[in-house]
Design a protein around this motif. Sequence first.
Motif, PDB file in Angstrom:
ATOM      1  N   VAL A 161       0.877  -1.162   0.000  1.00 10.95           N
ATOM      2  CA  VAL A 161       0.000   0.000   0.000  1.00 10.95           C
ATOM      3  C   VAL A 161       0.920   1.219   0.000  1.00 10.95           C
ATOM      4  N   GLY A 162       0.598   2.200  -0.818  1.00  9.41           N
ATOM      5  CA  GLY A 162       1.442   3.382  -0.935  1.00  9.41           C
ATOM      6  C   GLY A 162       1.872   3.613  -2.385  1.00  9.41           C
ATOM      7  N   VAL A 163       1.862   2.551  -3.208  1.00 10.95           N
ATOM      8  CA  VAL A 163       2.311   2.731  -4.602  1.00 10.95           C
ATOM      9  C   VAL A 163       1.334   3.588  -5.404  1.00 10.95           C
ATOM     10  N   ASP A 164       0.103   3.734  -4.914  1.00 11.53           N
ATOM     11  CA  ASP A 164      -0.875   4.612  -5.563  1.00 11.53           C
ATOM     12  C   ASP A 164      -1.150   5.851  -4.708  1.00 11.53           C
ATOM     13  N   ASN A 165      -0.268   6.111  -3.731  1.00 10.80           N
ATOM     14  CA  ASN A 165      -0.444   7.261  -2.840  1.00 10.80           C
ATOM     15  C   ASN A 165      -1.828   7.236  -2.178  1.00 10.80           C
ATOM     16  N   GLU A 166      -2.251   6.036  -1.761  1.00  7.92           N
ATOM     17  CA  GLU A 166      -3.626   5.823  -1.333  1.00  7.92           C
ATOM     18  C   GLU A 166      -3.841   5.799   0.178  1.00  7.92           C
ATOM     19  N   PHE A 167      -2.737   5.946   0.948  1.00 14.83           N
ATOM     20  CA  PHE A 167      -2.881   5.997   2.406  1.00 14.83           C
ATOM     21  C   PHE A 167      -3.555   7.304   2.820  1.00 14.83           C
ATOM     22  N   ASN A 168      -4.278   7.269   3.926  1.00 20.77           N
ATOM     23  CA  ASN A 168      -4.724   8.548   4.483  1.00 20.77           C
ATOM     24  C   ASN A 168      -3.511   9.253   5.097  1.00 20.77           C
ATOM     25  N   THR A 169      -3.664  10.487   5.494  1.00 20.83           N
ATOM     26  CA  THR A 169      -2.504  11.293   5.884  1.00 20.83           C
ATOM     27  C   THR A 169      -1.757  10.714   7.075  1.00 20.83           C
ATOM     28  N   GLU A 170      -2.495  10.322   8.128  1.00 16.64           N
ATOM     29  CA  GLU A 170      -1.813   9.883   9.349  1.00 16.64           C
ATOM     30  C   GLU A 170      -1.002   8.607   9.096  1.00 16.64           C
ATOM     31  N   VAL A 188      -6.892   4.193   1.839  1.00 19.36           N
ATOM     32  CA  VAL A 188      -6.675   3.043   2.721  1.00 19.36           C
ATOM     33  C   VAL A 188      -6.312   3.561   4.116  1.00 19.36           C
ATOM     34  N   ASN A 189      -7.132   3.215   5.096  1.00 22.27           N
ATOM     35  CA  ASN A 189      -6.887   3.623   6.479  1.00 22.27           C
ATOM     36  C   ASN A 189      -6.381   2.474   7.345  1.00 22.27           C
ATOM     37  N   GLU A 190      -6.558   1.248   6.876  1.00 22.92           N
ATOM     38  CA  GLU A 190      -6.243   0.079   7.704  1.00 22.92           C
ATOM     39  C   GLU A 190      -4.738  -0.137   7.763  1.00 22.92           C
ATOM     40  N   ALA A 191      -4.230  -0.322   8.982  1.00 25.34           N
ATOM     41  CA  ALA A 191      -2.786  -0.301   9.191  1.00 25.34           C
ATOM     42  C   ALA A 191      -2.131  -1.663   9.074  1.00 25.34           C
ATOM     43  N   GLN A 192      -2.872  -2.744   9.103  1.00 24.66           N
ATOM     44  CA  GLN A 192      -2.204  -4.051   9.172  1.00 24.66           C
ATOM     45  C   GLN A 192      -3.077  -5.170   8.621  1.00 24.66           C
ATOM     46  N   VAL A 193      -2.392  -6.290   8.362  1.00 23.86           N
ATOM     47  CA  VAL A 193      -3.058  -7.523   7.919  1.00 23.86           C
ATOM     48  C   VAL A 193      -2.071  -8.660   8.182  1.00 23.86           C
ATOM     49  N   THR A 194      -2.585  -9.866   8.480  1.00 25.62           N
ATOM     50  CA  THR A 194      -1.659 -10.975   8.721  1.00 25.62           C
ATOM     51  C   THR A 194      -1.222 -11.614   7.398  1.00 25.62           C
ATOM     52  N   ARG A 195      -0.022 -12.212   7.437  1.00 21.57           N
ATOM     53  CA  ARG A 195       0.437 -12.957   6.253  1.00 21.57           C
ATOM     54  C   ARG A 195      -0.504 -14.132   5.984  1.00 21.57           C
ATOM     55  N   GLN A 196      -1.067 -14.706   7.047  1.00 18.70           N
ATOM     56  CA  GLN A 196      -2.004 -15.827   6.864  1.00 18.70           C
ATOM     57  C   GLN A 196      -3.219 -15.364   6.063  1.00 18.70           C
ATOM     58  N   ALA A 197      -3.727 -14.165   6.380  1.00 16.95           N
ATOM     59  CA  ALA A 197      -4.884 -13.636   5.647  1.00 16.95           C
ATOM     60  C   ALA A 197      -4.506 -13.315   4.202  1.00 16.95           C
ATOM     61  N   VAL A 198      -3.296 -12.777   4.012  1.00 19.47           N
ATOM     62  CA  VAL A 198      -2.853 -12.468   2.644  1.00 19.47           C
ATOM     63  C   VAL A 198      -2.782 -13.746   1.816  1.00 19.47           C
ATOM     64  N   PHE A 200      -5.765   2.355  12.838  1.00 21.10           N
ATOM     65  CA  PHE A 200      -5.074   2.775  14.055  1.00 21.10           C
ATOM     66  C   PHE A 200      -4.106   3.946  13.834  1.00 21.10           C
ATOM     67  N   GLY A 201      -3.902   4.366  12.596  1.00 20.88           N
ATOM     68  CA  GLY A 201      -2.900   5.414  12.344  1.00 20.88           C
ATOM     69  C   GLY A 201      -1.502   4.844  12.194  1.00 20.88           C
TER      70      GLY A 201
END
Length: 214
Positions: free
Chosen positions: A104-113, A170-180, A208-209
Motif C-alpha cells: 500500500v502506498g504505490v498509488d499514494n492511497e494511504f490517508n494522511t496519518e 486506505v486507512n487500515e494499518a495491518q493484515v496478517t500474512r495468513q490472511a494475505v 489505528f494510524g
Amino acid sequence: MTKKNLILGAAGQIAQMLTDNLLTNSDYQLVLYGRNLSSRLTLTNSQRETIIDGDFNDHDKLIDALQGVDLVYLNAMSSAYDVQQIIAALDEAQVKRFIGATIVGVDNEFNTELGNWTKQHLNADYINEETKSAKLIENSDLNYTLLRLTWLYNDEQNHQYHFIPRGQTVNEAQVTRQAVSDAIVEVVNHSGKYQNESLAVVEPGTNFGKPSFY
Ligand code: NAP
C-alpha cells in the motif's frame, strides 16, 4: 488438464504459506522458484510440487520454469529491474496471467496519518522501487492482479482480510500474512474475476494510524 502455478520467491514467508494453502485449497500443480530452494524447502507433496533453484535474473532458468504455466505469483516487487526481467520472460514464454504482491502506498492511497507514519518508517528508495514495479506491471500487456499489502504481521488464528479497489483511500494499518495467503488463493481460484485490478489487502477495523505492533 491440471493447471500450473509458478510461485516466484517461493522461500518467502507469504509464499511458503501460500504453497501449503494451495496444496490444500486448489488443484494446481506448483512450480516453486527461488534462490537455493533445494536446501531451504521441504516438499510435502512431491506429486504436485516442483522446485527450481534460481534468481529472478536467471533468464534461461526462468524461461524453463515458465513452460506450461497458467498463472504466476510474484512474492517480491522491491526491484524494478527484477520485475522488468520477469515481465520480459513472461512475454517470451507467452504467459499472461500474473499476480504480484506489492505495498500500500504505490498509488499514494494511504490517508494522511498512516501515510506519514509509513513514509517515516520505510526507506524512500524501497517505496520508489515498489512504485516503479507496480507501474511496469500496469503498463505491460500482462493480465495482472496487483495486491497492495498494508503492514504485515503473523497470527495463525487471524485470517481476516478485505479488498479495497484502486482509487480508494486506505486507512487500515495491518493484515496478517495468513490472511494475505487466503486472499491470494481467492484470486488464484477465481482468476477470471480480478483481472487487471489493483487491490489493497487489509484487515478490517485496523484504522489505528499505525500498526498495533509498532
Ligand atoms: P519475504 O519473506 O521477504 O519474501 C520475499 C522473497 O522473494 C524472498 O524469499 C526472496 O528470496 C525472494 N526474492 C527477492 N528477490 C529475489 C530474486 N532476485 N531472485 C529470487 N528470489 C528473490 O516477504 P514476505 O513477508 O513474504 O512478503 C511478501 C512481500 O510483501 C515482500 O515483497 C514485501 O516487501 C512486501 N510487503 C511487506 C510488508 C511488511 O510489513 N513487511 C508490507 C507490505 C508488503 P531470498 O529469501 O533468497 O532473499
